[in-house]
Design a protein around this motif. Structure first.
Motif, PDB file in Angstrom:
ATOM      1  N   UNK A  45     -29.770  -1.792 -17.091  1.00 62.27           N
ATOM      2  CA  UNK A  45     -30.588  -2.477 -17.623  1.00 62.27           C
ATOM      3  C   UNK A  45     -30.304  -3.058 -19.002  1.00 62.27           C
ATOM      4  N   UNK A  46     -31.261  -3.623 -20.027  1.00 61.11           N
ATOM      5  CA  UNK A  46     -30.760  -3.889 -21.311  1.00 61.11           C
ATOM      6  C   UNK A  46     -30.422  -2.988 -22.304  1.00 61.11           C
ATOM      7  N   UNK A  47     -29.386  -3.467 -23.121  1.00 60.47           N
ATOM      8  CA  UNK A  47     -29.243  -2.507 -24.326  1.00 60.47           C
ATOM      9  C   UNK A  47     -30.186  -2.498 -25.198  1.00 60.47           C
ATOM     10  N   UNK A  48     -30.934  -1.464 -25.750  1.00 63.70           N
ATOM     11  CA  UNK A  48     -31.977  -1.953 -26.857  1.00 63.70           C
ATOM     12  C   UNK A  48     -31.548  -2.629 -28.288  1.00 63.70           C
ATOM     13  N   UNK A  49     -32.399  -3.584 -28.481  1.00 59.68           N
ATOM     14  CA  UNK A  49     -32.042  -4.582 -29.570  1.00 59.68           C
ATOM     15  C   UNK A  49     -32.644  -3.850 -30.927  1.00 59.68           C
ATOM     16  N   UNK A  50     -31.687  -3.812 -31.848  1.00 60.57           N
ATOM     17  CA  UNK A  50     -32.075  -3.058 -33.191  1.00 60.57           C
ATOM     18  C   UNK A  50     -31.134  -3.567 -33.928  1.00 60.57           C
ATOM     19  N   UNK A  51     -31.505  -3.331 -35.436  1.00 59.79           N
ATOM     20  CA  UNK A  51     -30.509  -3.448 -36.326  1.00 59.79           C
ATOM     21  C   UNK A  51     -29.417  -2.495 -36.366  1.00 59.79           C
ATOM     22  N   UNK A  52     -29.829  -1.168 -36.197  1.00 64.57           N
ATOM     23  CA  UNK A  52     -28.852  -0.002 -35.690  1.00 64.57           C
ATOM     24  C   UNK A  52     -27.880  -0.135 -34.563  1.00 64.57           C
ATOM     25  N   UNK A  53     -28.543  -0.592 -33.559  1.00 63.27           N
ATOM     26  CA  UNK A  53     -27.795  -0.578 -32.536  1.00 63.27           C
ATOM     27  C   UNK A  53     -26.888  -1.941 -32.324  1.00 63.27           C
ATOM     28  N   UNK A  54     -27.055  -2.947 -33.101  1.00 62.65           N
ATOM     29  CA  UNK A  54     -26.223  -4.093 -33.252  1.00 62.65           C
ATOM     30  C   UNK A  54     -24.657  -3.685 -34.127  1.00 62.65           C
ATOM     31  N   UNK A  55     -24.826  -2.590 -34.485  1.00 64.34           N
ATOM     32  CA  UNK A  55     -23.604  -2.390 -35.298  1.00 64.34           C
ATOM     33  C   UNK A  55     -22.748  -1.554 -34.440  1.00 64.34           C
ATOM     34  N   UNK A  56     -23.026  -1.116 -33.096  1.00 66.74           N
ATOM     35  CA  UNK A  56     -22.089  -0.481 -32.001  1.00 66.74           C
ATOM     36  C   UNK A  56     -21.446  -1.376 -31.280  1.00 66.74           C
ATOM     37  N   UNK A  57     -20.147  -1.159 -30.838  1.00 65.69           N
ATOM     38  CA  UNK A  57     -19.201  -2.399 -30.167  1.00 65.69           C
ATOM     39  C   UNK A  57     -19.264  -1.852 -28.668  1.00 65.69           C
ATOM     40  N   UNK A  58     -18.785  -2.724 -28.216  1.00 66.21           N
ATOM     41  CA  UNK A  58     -18.537  -2.742 -26.534  1.00 66.21           C
ATOM     42  C   UNK A  58     -18.048  -1.202 -26.105  1.00 66.21           C
ATOM     43  N   UNK A  59     -17.255  -0.938 -26.808  1.00 60.26           N
ATOM     44  CA  UNK A  59     -16.686   0.467 -26.434  1.00 60.26           C
ATOM     45  C   UNK A  59     -17.647   1.755 -26.238  1.00 60.26           C
ATOM     46  N   UNK A  60     -18.904   1.516 -26.890  1.00 59.31           N
ATOM     47  CA  UNK A  60     -19.965   2.574 -26.926  1.00 59.31           C
ATOM     48  C   UNK A  60     -20.575   2.525 -25.467  1.00 59.31           C
ATOM     49  N   UNK A  61     -20.528   1.643 -24.369  1.00 56.99           N
ATOM     50  CA  UNK A  61     -20.936   1.406 -23.433  1.00 56.99           C
ATOM     51  C   UNK A  61     -20.311   1.094 -22.107  1.00 56.99           C
ATOM     52  N   UNK A  62     -18.831   1.224 -22.412  1.00 61.34           N
ATOM     53  CA  UNK A  62     -17.817   0.781 -21.348  1.00 61.34           C
ATOM     54  C   UNK A  62     -18.122   1.621 -20.022  1.00 61.34           C
ATOM     55  N   UNK A  63     -17.995   0.888 -19.080  1.00 64.38           N
ATOM     56  CA  UNK A  63     -18.054   1.722 -17.698  1.00 64.38           C
ATOM     57  C   UNK A  63     -19.395   1.908 -17.203  1.00 64.38           C
ATOM     58  N   UNK A  64     -20.508   1.445 -17.779  1.00 61.63           N
ATOM     59  CA  UNK A  64     -21.745   1.143 -17.224  1.00 61.63           C
ATOM     60  C   UNK A  64     -21.812  -0.430 -16.673  1.00 61.63           C
ATOM     61  N   UNK A  65     -21.567  -0.325 -15.442  1.00 64.12           N
ATOM     62  CA  UNK A  65     -21.415  -1.541 -14.931  1.00 64.12           C
ATOM     63  C   UNK A  65     -22.621  -2.357 -14.701  1.00 64.12           C
ATOM     64  N   UNK A  66     -23.771  -1.631 -14.860  1.00 67.43           N
ATOM     65  CA  UNK A  66     -25.021  -2.390 -14.574  1.00 67.43           C
ATOM     66  C   UNK A  66     -25.931  -2.537 -16.032  1.00 67.43           C
ATOM     67  N   UNK A  67     -25.066  -2.234 -17.197  1.00 67.19           N
ATOM     68  CA  UNK A  67     -25.814  -2.662 -18.301  1.00 67.19           C
ATOM     69  C   UNK A  67     -25.718  -4.159 -18.644  1.00 67.19           C
TER      70      UNK A  67
END
Length: 307
Positions: free
Chosen positions: A187-209
């Motif tokens: 699914x979709x990564x939650x969109x917020x001011x705080x979550x926008x500060x995290x880069x791609x490395x925080x989610x790598x390996x989740x092929x369906x994100x």
């Protein structure tokens, strides 16, 4: 150790301890003052110790004004300022020489814990650092983690977690480090001011994100990754720049139809004359060459035929 009511720091990391920590507790209120629990890099098995998550009173409702204590003869306050411990915080190995009452951390990483993350972990609303990475945890990320409003670091990487990232995590406004990599989140990564500060490395390996900061876009209806099957097929068979197998088939089909139509027109009406003469000329030349080849074969001797 459950019977030690004053125990505040328990660091047993990097050993070969094993066993199950989810067994029933012998104490009604085990280790109520524990602020630091680090048993990382061992061989513990079973589910996460839900009993402790419900009873770590020192990690619940801690008041900020307790950080301004000064040394005194009181043992409780003296302990806060004279201590040395080395633990991992936000992925970095650090040496701490004092312990404030507001400093709380749980590190259960690099073990063999299995099962789901219990909702009761949300009771620890004064927890600052949580690391459950490199285990065999399954199921969804509990929405109750959004109750830990002061959480500064959350590491759930290298597990087998699935489902969506709960939108409740956007309430963690103090979160400075997030690592959800190497799971099976969708699914979709939650969109917020705080979550926008995290880069791609925080989610790598989740092929369906999908969704920012990832380059994969989401379907607006269900939040799933948009990846047309036609594009995958064209890439698989090596077609690029919009010329897939469908385009090739359509081109050949159109050419055959046009060719048959022209042939029928020539046979029926004998026009245009220049094209008719061209085709008859090619046919006449072909038949003439064929007859010459037959005559040459008949005149050849048996020896020449063998050679």
């Amino acid at each position: 150790m459950e019977a030690l009511p004053e125990l505040r720091v328990l660091v047993l990391k990097s050993n070969k301890f094993d066993g199950n920590m989810s067994l029933p507790s012998r104490s009604n209120l085990p280790i109520p003052k524990l602020q630091v629990l680090d048993i990382s890099d061992n061989e513990f098995v079973g589910s996460l110790p839900q009993t402790y998550f419900k009873n770590f009173r020192a990690m619940m409702d801690v008041k900020e004004n307790q950080t301004n204590l000064t040394p005194s003869d009181d043992d409780d306050r003296y302990f806060l300022f004279f201590l040395e411990m080395r633990i991992t915080l936000k992925g970095l190995d650090q040496l701490l020489r004092r312990l404030l009452k507001t400093f709380t951390t749980i590190d259960l990483s690099s073990n063999n814990f299995s099962g789901s993350i219990p909702d009761s972990i949300g009771n620890l609303n004064s927890l600052r650092y949580l690391n459950l990475s490199h285990n065999n945890l399954t199921g969804h990320i509990p929405a109750s983690l959004g109750n830990i409003s002061v959480l500064e670091s959350l590491d759930l990487s290298s597990n087998k977690l699935d489902g969506r990232i709960p939108s409740e995590l956007t309430r963690l406004t103090f979160l400075a480090k997030l690592n959800l990599s190497m799971n099976d989140l969708v699914g979709q990564i939650p969109q917020s001011t705080q979550f926008s500060t995290f880069e791609n490395d925080s989610y790598v390996g989740n092929l369906r994100l999908c969704g920012f900061p990832l380059t994969r876009k989401c379907n607006e209806e269900n939040g799933q990754r948009m990846q047309p099957e036609e594009e995958d097929e064209e890439e698989e068979y090596g077609f690029i720049d919009g010329f897939g197998w469908k385009s090739v088939v359509m081109g050949y089909g159109s050419g055959i139809i046009v060719g048959i139509g022209i042939g029928c027109w020539i046979i029926r009406f004998g026009r245009p004359r220049w094209l008719v003469e061209f085709f008859f000329g090619v046919g006449y030349t072909y038949m003439k060459n064929k007859k010459k080849k037959k005559k040459t074969r008949k005149r050849a001797t048996p020896t020449q035929r063998r050679s």
